[in-house]
Design an enzyme around this catalytic site. Structure first.
Site, PDB file in Angstrom:
ATOM      1  CG  LEU A 187      -1.873  -1.126   1.454  1.00 47.58           C
ATOM      2  CD1 LEU A 187      -2.458  -1.061   2.853  1.00 47.58           C
ATOM      3  CD2 LEU A 187      -2.970  -1.095   0.403  1.00 47.58           C
ATOM      4  CG  HIS A 188       2.311   3.342  -3.136  1.00 49.81           C
ATOM      5  ND1 HIS A 188       1.838   2.237  -3.814  1.00 49.81           N
ATOM      6  CD2 HIS A 188       2.438   4.318  -4.074  1.00 49.81           C
ATOM      7  CE1 HIS A 188       1.711   2.529  -5.092  1.00 49.81           C
ATOM      8  NE2 HIS A 188       2.061   3.778  -5.284  1.00 49.81           N
ATOM      9  NE  ARG A 189      -2.094   3.574  -6.986  1.00 44.61           N
ATOM     10  CZ  ARG A 189      -1.460   4.232  -7.940  1.00 44.61           C
ATOM     11  NH1 ARG A 189      -1.440   5.546  -7.916  1.00 44.61           N
ATOM     12  NH2 ARG A 189      -0.856   3.589  -8.913  1.00 44.61           N
ATOM     13  NE  ARG A 195       1.531   8.849   0.336  1.00 48.15           N
ATOM     14  CZ  ARG A 195       1.678  10.094  -0.102  1.00 48.15           C
ATOM     15  NH1 ARG A 195       2.829  10.479  -0.603  1.00 48.15           N
ATOM     16  NH2 ARG A 195       0.665  10.931  -0.062  1.00 48.15           N
ATOM     17  CG  ASP A 236      -2.089   1.244  -2.953  1.00 47.34           C
ATOM     18  OD1 ASP A 236      -0.956   0.811  -3.270  1.00 47.34           O
ATOM     19  OD2 ASP A 236      -2.262   2.023  -1.997  1.00 47.34           O
TER      20      ASP A 236
END
Length: 356
Positions: free
Chosen positions: A200-202, A235, A275
């Site tokens: 996950l990073h968005r 992030r 994502d």
């Protein structure tokens, strides 16, 4: 012929590596590799160059972290002098990151021809910064290399001349085909044999504290049924630290995984929750079920022909679909045309044909 390649973020590296190799077979081609520095974590940049067998970049713009506007402005300012000095015949840009759009804009204003690798993908969600980058790059590029038929159709609808469009297949699959046989040696140790892989990073998934907290709680519930392996993007890690998140039993939190380690994790996963755009493609080729935590995808062929299911932010659906896979009820993928490990060769042939 002088070709300048521009890369900046992790997915660009897997796309550029086979293209660089394909052009290296032609004696009349000189290549320059420019790294914008957009990904600054060593595991997300330097290690990828090493594992992919890419040459050391000729130029590193060392663009620092920042907002979309700040990164774009820095690439514009730092890349223009490189183009003026190197005077390429063609600049190849990859994917849909800020570096892609900024490099395309610089070259278009300097009347340097641009080829866009992975052109034509559309999510039809302009809330995604990547969608803006795709639209701009494709309107300005001279050669558009698409991975699948939906890319051709999107470009034609937007008024791109047909002679500019070349369907070549998926260059990221070129890299996967080459490296998957040896990736098992790089798999992280001491992990369960069966697991769900999460990436996950968005911003839509990690920047809202309440939303991220709910998502992590849902993953913890999944971890009660199957272990969850979660290599954490820098992030995302920062956001999780802000929440003071402590993993429960069954959650395996890892540092960002170099390409070969992550490829091995994908290949052996029971299911992948992501994502990421590229992961949707890789899981489809590998035949691994994929749940995409986004409202839309720019890679619809991974849904219609692949193993991907777009579930938005429906966490209850995510849990149901994981259970379905654990019960043996999973999608099967069909072979996608031209996803065969030879896309880079087709790009080289198209470029040289257009230049002759």
């Amino acid at each position: 012929m002088h070709i300048l390649h521009v890369v900046g973020a992790r997915p660009n590296f897997m796309k550029a590596a086979p293209v660089l190799a394909a052009f290296s077979k032609y004696s009349g081609v000189r290549q320059t590799l420019v790294h914008t520095g957009q990904h600054y974590d060593a595991n997300m940049s330097d290690v990828f160059f090493q594992q992919l067998g890419m040459p050391v970049p000729d130029v590193n713009l060392e663009v620092p972290p920042g907002s979309h506007a700040q990164q774009t402005a820095q690439v514009l300012a730092r890349f223009e002098p490189v183009v003026l000095e190197r005077t390429p015949d063609l600049t190849l840009v990859y994917g849909d990151v800020n570096s892609t759009m900024a490099a395309t804009l610089v070259c278009a204003k300097l009347q340097i021809r641009v080829g866009h690798v992975e052109a034509g993908l559309r999510s039809r969600d302009r809330g995604m910064p990547e969608e803006i980058n795709r639209l701009i790059a494709d309107q300005l590029a001279d050669l558009l290399f698409t991975p699948s038929i939906d890319g051709d159709e999107n470009l034609c609808r937007e008024g791109i001349a047909a002679h500019k469009i070349h369907r070549v297949g998926n260059v990221m699959i070129d890299t996967l085909v080459r490296l998957v046989p040896g990736c098992a040696a790089h798999k992280p140790k001491d992990l369960p044999s069966r697991y769900a892989l999460v990436t996950l990073h968005r911003p839509s998934n990690v920047d809202d504290p309440a939303g991220l907290k709910s998502l992590l709680h849902a993953l913890e519930e999944i971890a009660q049924e199957i272990p969850v392996v979660f290599p954490i993007h820098p992030r995302t890690r920062k956001r999780m630290e802000d929440l003071e998140f402590s993993p429960t039993c069954g959650m395996h939190l890892l540092d960002p995984a170099p390409y070969l380690a992550f490829l091995s994790l994908q290949k052996d996963a029971a299911i992948v929750i992501t994502d990421s755009g590229g992961v949707q493609e890789e899981t489809t080729f590998l035949g691994v079920p994929c749940l995409t935590l986004r409202e839309s995808t720019e890679r619809p062929i991974t849904v219609t022909m692949g193993t991907n299911l777009v579930i938005g932010r429906d966490l209850a659906k995510m849990q149901r679909e994981v259970r379905r896979v654990l019960q043996g009820k999973k999608k099967t993928a069909s072979a996608i045309p031209l996803w065969d490990g030879h896309a880079a060769k087709r790009i080289a042939q198209a470029v040289l044909s257009a230049h002759s």
